[in-house]
Structure formats: structure tokens, C-alpha cells
Design a protein around this motif. Structure first.
Motif, mmCIF file in Angstrom:
data_model
loop_
_atom_site.group_PDB
_atom_site.id
_atom_site.type_symbol
_atom_site.label_atom_id
_atom_site.label_comp_id
_atom_site.label_asym_id
_atom_site.label_seq_id
_atom_site.Cartn_x
_atom_site.Cartn_y
_atom_site.Cartn_z
ATOM 1 N N SER A 64 -6.062 -5.718 8.243
ATOM 2 C CA SER A 64 -4.952 -6.302 9.009
ATOM 3 C C SER A 64 -5.289 -7.711 9.475
ATOM 4 O O SER A 64 -4.428 -8.597 9.482
ATOM 5 N N ASP A 181 1.457 -3.908 5.206
ATOM 6 C CA ASP A 181 0.299 -3.314 5.866
ATOM 7 C C ASP A 181 0.624 -1.854 6.200
ATOM 8 O O ASP A 181 1.338 -1.565 7.145
ATOM 9 N N GLU A 182 0.109 -0.967 5.390
ATOM 10 C CA GLU A 182 0.337 0.472 5.528
ATOM 11 C C GLU A 182 1.821 0.834 5.624
ATOM 12 O O GLU A 182 2.256 1.455 6.594
ATOM 13 N N SER B 278 -5.040 -3.219 15.403
ATOM 14 C CA SER B 278 -4.003 -2.192 15.223
ATOM 15 C C SER B 278 -4.586 -0.972 14.525
ATOM 16 O O SER B 278 -5.521 -1.074 13.794
HETATM 17 MG MG LIG Z 1 -4.944 -2.222 9.856
#
Ligand SMILES: [Mg+2]
Ligand SMILES: Nc1ncnc2c1ncn2[C@@H]1O[C@H](COP(=O)(O)OP(=O)(O)O)[C@@H](O)[C@H]1O
Lengths: 268, 278
Positions: A64, A181-182, B278
Motif C-alpha cells: 500500500s 489495492d485489495e 492500512s
Molecule cells: Mg495494504
């Protein structure tokens, strides 16, 4: 510059590094000289236009953080970075119209408003020509099956529906590069399948460059011709998926990568 | 007509245009909850009148405070309040910044192709913020009517300029308080006492604070420029602190300087934004 490539890369990173200043309650495995924490540690990456790259690695590997530098959200500590010819942090606002970003855990949509209202606002913010917008919206509505909830407030949508809305929101302005991202996190099997098929089609139909972060082996297997793995902020594998699973099944290899074994030394 | 503009349409949307678009969409979102909106607007109206009542009560016992009559005080109160109320309506989206940063949602602001400041200022805009305008408008109207002044074009211009400069200055302060939330996400409370506190300081005639504090407020906090100095000119009142005449007209300079500082600070904050894990 250093290596010769047939096409200019649309994403180019050389020695890309991000160190966070020391903050309490964080992991302190890697310490920089000033007491900070290096989340991304000298990554080299060249991605050609039209590639669909799986960016994998265990939690906390720095995926990330990399994406946030590629979008201009974070300023790199050091290293060179170019996306679509822009220096992301410096040219962030102009770059924003060339890229699309989907964060699996967040939504860019307006919670209290019908899904469609978010799209029409984005049309204005991204200055999408009306006819182009109409075409795209019609296309995505059909491809992602948005029709039945386009007029419903976003807060009433299921996770799968919202994710499809978010993907559309990231693509309406025809970005050249898309980071996800995911995007399949928490989705049920059917929604996952729909998202996967859609991304594959997007990449083939429009040649959009896609960088995808996921923990789902099936996502990688179905979508990515190339895999970049990182761990502790360093690239541990960069190559084709076929080489990766040449002698063992993908799941085993990926598990080994996650356990921190470097299969290929790409840093040289 | 022939379209001869060859300019590539690559420019981002102009900040103020983006701001208005976002204000509109947030207002539409707020209007989903109509009853709550109506109630909070009414409540807002009443609470902003409380200060006014306090001033009236004080003046029912004394004729002047620090040499200022009731209409003069109401004029000071009205201009400050109006400037603040408009800035509050325009810019208090900044108050949500700390939460945005803490939850990582500020990331989403930075991926959009429009000014981050426009997005933050417009954040969660609700029509109830207009409720704060009523009291200052009425007060100022009444004060101007009651003041035994001979209005000239110059005085009218200075009066309008007072409100405009004050409003710009307050907006700059809002942005600066936003910068504080980048530095310390939990510092929003401190930041609020900063903006709201300085507002209360200029609301009453400065001379009741005495000379040292008055000087401090004039120079340390540029807020005193908001109403005090230009209003002395409009009211034809000598400066109880005996400061030089030119300061009566220094408000635009103060507003410009502080806006410049706020813009620089904002840029620096964006550049050093750390996001969240995150
Ligand atoms: Mg991440
Ligand atoms: N804003 C931040 N401040 C401090 N440390 C951070 C921040 N963001 C991420 N990190 C740390 O950097 C490392 C990499 O995080 P991240 O890029 O989110 O990993 P991934 O996405 O691969 O799971 C983690 O150890 C995380 O705790």
C-alpha cells in the motif's frame, strides 16, 4: 536509461524508498539511521503500458505504501519515480486524471447519495466530456451489472455492489493506469469472479495498465501475466507467473514468498 | 462561433468551481435528513443570539464600556460576527480534517484531480451553517441604523472592507488550524479554541483588556485588524492605545499576508502528509 526496453515504461521506479519517522506502537524491525522505519526499501520497477501486474506480499510488506507513492499521496524519501511521465507527488493533481485508484477498504463514493450522483459529480471533477461519460457509464453499467442499484443511496449497497460502484468511479475518466489495492477483499465468490472477469476484459479491451494487490491466489492466477512480490519493503520476485509456478503449484510458491524466501534476486 | 481555443484541456478544474460543485453535493447529501437539519438550524440561530443578549444586558446597567456606546459596540460585534459567520459557513469543513486524517480518508482527497483545499473546505457542508448569519446581519443592520454617523463613500468602503478582510483572515486561520491537525491529529480541540477564542477577543471593545493585552492582540494576533482598527476609522473614534493612523487601513495587508502564510503552510502539510497504515 539503465536498461534498454522496447517501450517506455508507464511506471518507472528506481531505488524507491519510503521511511516513516519513528512513531510509537509500530513495528521496529527495520530501522533507518534517523530512527525511522523503512516501509519501502529501494524498489526498482518498470511496468510497460498495457501490462497487468500482480503486486503481492504479506501484510505490512509495503504494497500500500508503494501504491500511495505511485499516486502522489506520499512523498518518497528517496529514489526516482515516474508515472505516465509525471512525478507523482509534485504533479499529483494533473496525474490524478491519468490514473484510477481503488482501495478495497475505502469508498470514494458519497455515502448518502444515490450511486449515480457520485458518478455525475466525478464527471464534473474529472472534466469528462459528456458523450464520453455517457458511453462509459452505459458500458460499465452493463459490464458490472449496476443497473438495479444505480439510483440507490450508497449506504444501502452491499459490499460487492459498492465495490463495483467504486471500480466504475475509478474508470469513468479512462485512466491509463489503474491501481487496485485489495479490490476483492471481503467479496463473495460470485462478486470476486465478476470483478476478475471485468478487470481481465478491461485490460484486454482498452490496454489499460493495471497494478493489482491481492492475497487471493485465484486473482493472480486468473489475471496476472507478471508477478512482483515484495517483503520487508524489498522486491523478492519479479517475473512471469509461468516461471513462478514452473515446478510447483502457485499456492506453495506464494506461501514461500510470504514466508520471506527470496526466489529470484532481482536487485543484483 | 469558430472555436479557436487550441489550449489543451488538460488543466485541472479551477479550485473555486470545484468548491461550489462539492458544496452543492454535500448540501444535497445533508438534505436527506430534513428534520434534523431544520432543528439544528433553528438551534444554531438561537445560540448565536446568546452573545447579543449578554451585550444588551451589560449595557442596561452602564452607558459606555471602555468609552464605547451600545451602537458602537454592536457595530464592532456585528462586523466581527459577520466576518466569522461567513468564514465559518465557507471553511469550517476544516474541522473534519483531523478525523479524515486519522481514518486515512484524506488519501481519497489526494487522488482527485482538484484542489485538496477546496475539497477539505467543502467537506460535509450543510445549509445549517447559514443559520449563523442571521444574528450578525440583524445586529449590524441595527447598529448602522442607530449610529449617529455621517456616512461617506470612504467610510462605507472601509466598513465593507472590514468584513471582507475579516472573512479572508478567518478563512486563513481556518486553514492554519487545519495544518495543526496534520501535525497532531488529536490537536483539533486546541485548534478550535484558537479560532473561536480569537473571535471572542475582538468581539468586545479591545480597550477593556487594557493596553498590554490590546497591543499583544493587535500585533501578535493579526485578528485585531478584523474589526478594531478599521472600525475606529468608521466610528470616528480615537484609538485609546494611541497607535498610528495608518493601521486603520492595514487590514487588507494583514489578510493578504496571513492568506499567503496559510497557503504555504498547507502545501508543506500536503507534502509531509504521512497517511495511515492500512
Ligand atoms: Mg495494504
Ligand atoms: N502512515 C504510516 N506511518 C507509519 N508506518 C506506516 C504507515 N503506513 C504504513 N506503515 C508501516 O509500513 C509497513 C508497510 O505498510 P503497508 O504498505 O500498508 O503494507 P501492505 O500494504 O503491504 O500490507 C507496515 O509495517 C506499516 O505498519
Amino acid at each position: 536509461m539503465t536498461t534498454t526496453s522496447t517501450t517506455d515504461p508507464i511506471i518507472l521506479a528506481e531505488g524507491l524508498t519510503k521511511a516513516f519517522g519513528s512513531s510509537p506502537g509500530r513495528f521496529r524491525r527495520r530501522r533507518t539511521t534517523d530512527g525511522g522505519f523503512t516501509a519501502v526499501d529501494g524498489i526498482d520497477l518498470r511496468i510497460a503500458p498495457g501490462e497487468l501486474v500482480g503486486y503481492i506480499g504479506p501484510n505490512g510488506a509495503g504494497k500500500s505504501t508503494t501504491i500511495k507513492m505511485l499516486t502522489g499521496i506520499l512523498t518518497p524519501t528517496s529514489g526516482l519515480l515516474r508515472v505516465a511521465g509525471f512525478e507523482p507527488q509534485r504533479d499529483r493533481v494533473r496525474l490524478a486524471r491519468r490514473i484510477g485508484v481503488v482501495f478495497g477498504q475505502r469508498t470514494t463514493l458519497w455515502w448518502d447519495l444515490p450511486l449515480k450522483d457520485s458518478f455525475t459529480l466525478l464527471q464534473r471533477l474529472y472534466r469528462i466530456p459528456p458523450d464520453r461519460f455517457g458511453e462509459n457509464l452505459a458500458y460499465y453499467t452493463a459490464a458490472l451489472d449496476l443497473g438495479e442499484f444505480l439510483d440507490r443511496p450508497v449506504r444501502q449497497l452491499s459490499l460487492g455492489q459498492r465495490m463495483r460502484g467504486d471500480i466504475t468511479a475509478a474508470l469513468l475518466h479512462d485512466p491509463a493506469v489503474v491501481y487496485l489495492d485489495e479490490p476483492t477483499i471481503g467479496l463473495d465468490v460470485v462478486s470476486k469472479h465478476a470483478v476478475r472477469e471485468f478487470l481481465s476484459d478491461l485490460n484486454q479491451r482498452t490496454g489499460t495498465t493495471i497494478l493489482l494487490t491481492t492475497h487471493d491466489i485465484a486473482d493472480i492466477e486468473r489475471l496476472c501475466s507478471r508477478v512482483v512480490a515484495i517483503d520487508h519493503g524489498r522486491v523478492t520476485y519479479d517475473g512471469s507467473i509461468d516461471d513462478l509456478r514452473a515446478d510447483r503449484d502457485l499456492e506453495t510458491v506464494v506461501r514461500e514468498l510470504y514466508l520471506g524466501r527470496s526466489l529470484v534476486d532481482t536487485t543484483e | 462561433m469558430a472555436d479557436t481555443t487550441t489550449e489543451p484541456d488538460d488543466r485541472p478544474l479551477w479550485g473555486p468551481t470545484a468548491y461550489l460543485l462539492l458544496v452543492r453535493i454535500w448540501m444535497r447529501a445533508a438534505s436527506q435528513y430534513r428534520v434534523s437539519l431544520l432543528l439544528t438550524t433553528v438551534a444554531q440561530l438561537f445560540t448565536t443570539c446568546l452573545d447579543l443578549i449578554a451585550i444588551l444586558v451589560i449595557y442596561s446597567h452602564v452607558r459606555t464600556i471602555g468609552g464605547f456606546t451600545l451602537p458602537e459596540t454592536l457595530y464592532l460585534y456585528g462586523t466581527t460576527r459577520l466576518a466569522f459567520a461567513v468564514s465559518d459557513a465557507l471553511a469550517s469543513g476544516v474541522e473534519n480534517l483531523a478525523t479524515m486524517i486519522r481514518l486515512g480518508n484524506f488519501d481519497l482527497v489526494l487522488i482527485r484531480p482538484v484542489s485538496s483545499l477546496a475539497q477539505v473546505l467543502a467537506d460535509q457542508f450543510t445549509p445549517k451553517r447559514f443559520g449563523k448569519l442571521a444574528a450578525p446581519v440583524l445586529t449590524l443592520g441595527w447598529a448602522i441604523d442607530a449610529l449617529p454617523l455621517h456616512w461617506t463613500a470612504a467610510k462605507a468602503a472601509v466598513a465593507i472592507g472590514t468584513v471582507v478582510c475579516g472573512l479572508v483572515l478567518y478563512c486563513a486561520l481556518w486553514v492554519l488550524t487545519g495544518c495543526i491537525s496534520f501535525i497532531a491529529v488529536d490537536a483539533q480541540e486546541v485548534a478550535n479554541s484558537f479560532t473561536y477564542g480569537s473571535e471572542n477577543a475582538t468581539e468586545y471593545p479591545l480597550s477593556i483588556f487594557g493596553r498590554p493585552l490590546g497591543l499583544a492582540l493587535t500585533f501578535v494576533l493579526p485578528v485585531a485588524f478584523v474589526t478594531w482598527q478599521p472600525s475606529l476609522y468608521v466610528l470616528g473614534h480615537p484609538d485609546p492605545f494611541g497607535l498610528p493612523e495608518f493601521l486603520r487601513f492595514a487590514s487588507p495587508a494583514a489578510a493578504a499576508v496571513l492568506s499567503g502564510l496559510a497557503a504555504l503552510a498547507w502545501r508543506a502539510c500536503i507534502r509531509h502528509y504521512r497517511s495511515t497504515g492500512s
